[in-house]
Design a protein around this motif. Structure first.
Motif: not given
Length: 372
Positions: A336-347, A68-83
């Motif tokens: 360590g992979h996003p699995s289903i918690y990568g970009s919400p646009r990628y199903k 949350k402190d890295c404002p330019f973190l790409l969505e596809q790698f932001d597993c915490v932000g993707n819940r």
């Protein structure tokens, strides 16, 4: 009359005592072992220890930054932000077997790369590592002004102007050239003439390529392959990969001044596409729900042929190209992979890229440890 006589004997006795003391001191100095100067610590600890042999251990001081402190973190790698609901995967540190890997020190890293241009070249795994390092450096200087610029899909740059730090990433998934011929995309195994134009003028280069060599069908980025004078529809992908690496190696050997430029190659990042390799019953890509690294004795995966080939080709260049041997250590991190918690646009199921914070942070610690 007695006083002069007493004084005379006093002088004689004093002279004898002083003479004996001098002789004793001389003998003592000769017999005393010479002083040994303390040994200086080695300048480059990376040359004294195999950082790549070790295990993952729980460390509650991790991660080294918060998503949350890295404002330019790409969505596809932001597993915490993707819940992603679990957090255990954030708490692992790589522990070499026979030494300690220095803790991340962003300020020291900046000191080492100040006034130097750093470029990551490769596919989305290279992007994963570049993004990780940018977040790590931002966390070290959160109050300083920074910029993140993108020149289309080709080039991204993170910089902290006041610290004279610049990290760039250029997308070049295959390293060798792809040219257009009569509406066909031709993969040139013997040429980097076009690609290499973007690699010059940098002080530290980190290359990467592999995953796109396996793509087929619509995801395949070429229609034909030119191998020397032969134009093919397709060929053994591992052989094509080797030929491309040899072409890249010749360019690096002939065009890089290794007295001024440091060259690294990112080892093959494993995609956990076959669940049977870590004890699952399915051979499909299924890393969802994994919360711990696999243990050494349970992992059934074979050595990665591409990774071994990469090390072989780099060795034949005869140049000081450092291979970041991240394949084996990363194989354990099925969690360590996003699995289903990568970009919400990628199903789909993403068991190829890595959550950030996460495994690529350790890759950058290894980069840090190996910078002279």
């Amino acid at each position: 009359m007695k006083s002069p006589m007493i004084f005379h004997w006093f002088i004689i006795i004093t002279t004898i005592i002083c003479f004996n003391n001098n002789v004793s001191n001389i003998l003592a100095n000769k017999l005393r072992p010479p002083a040994v100067a303390p040994k200086k610590p080695p300048k480059n600890l990376a040359g004294k220890c195999d950082f790549y042999d070790g295990k993952w251990v729980v460390d509650y001081k991790y991660p080294v930054y918060n998503a949350k402190d890295c404002p330019f973190l790409l969505e596809q790698f932001d597993c915490v932000g993707n819940r992603r609901p679990d957090r255990a995967y954030l708490k692992y540190r790589w522990q070499p077997t026979k030494c300690n890997l220095a803790r991340w020190d962003g300020k020291e890293f900046v000191r080492r790369i100040k006034n130097k241009e750093v470029l990551f070249v490769g596919d989305s795994l290279s992007l994963n590592q570049w993004q990780s390092l940018a977040c790590m450096l931002h966390s070290a200087f959160p109050r300083l002004n920074y910029t993140v610029t993108r020149n289309g899909p080709l080039m991204s740059t993170f910089s902290i102007p006041s610290k004279q730090v610049t990290l760039s990433y250029v997308r070049n998934a295959l390293l060798v050239d792809i040219v257009r011929e009569k509406s066909k995309r031709v993969l040139e195994l013997n040429s980097v003439a076009v690609s290499s134009k973007l690699w010059t003028g940098y002080d530290i280069l980190i290359f990467d390529t592999w995953h796109w060599w396996l793509h087929t069908g619509k995801k395949q980025p070429w229609d034909m392959i030119r191998d020397g004078k032969v134009l093919r529809k397709d060929m053994d992908r591992l052989k094509a990969y080797e030929k491309a690496l040899v072409t890249w190696g010749k360019w690096v050997s002939n065009n890089i001044n290794f007295n001024k430029v440091q060259v690294f190659f990112q080892g093959i990042s494993p995609d956990h596409s076959n669940g049977t390799q870590w004890g699952k019953k399915t051979n499909t890509m299924q890393c969802k729900g994994e919360q711990k690294p696999v243990k050494r004795l349970r992992y059934l995966g074979d050595p990665d042929e591409a990774d071994m080939l990469l090390g072989k080709v780099l060795g034949k260049t005869g140049k000081p190209i450092h291979l970041l041997k991240l394949n084996k250590m990363s194989q354990y991190r099925v969690d360590g992979h996003p699995s289903i918690y990568g970009s919400p646009r990628y199903k789909g199921m993403d068991c190829t890229h890595w959550c950030l914070p996460g495994v690529p942070d350790t890759w950058n610690q290894l980069l840090y440890a190996n910078l002279i």
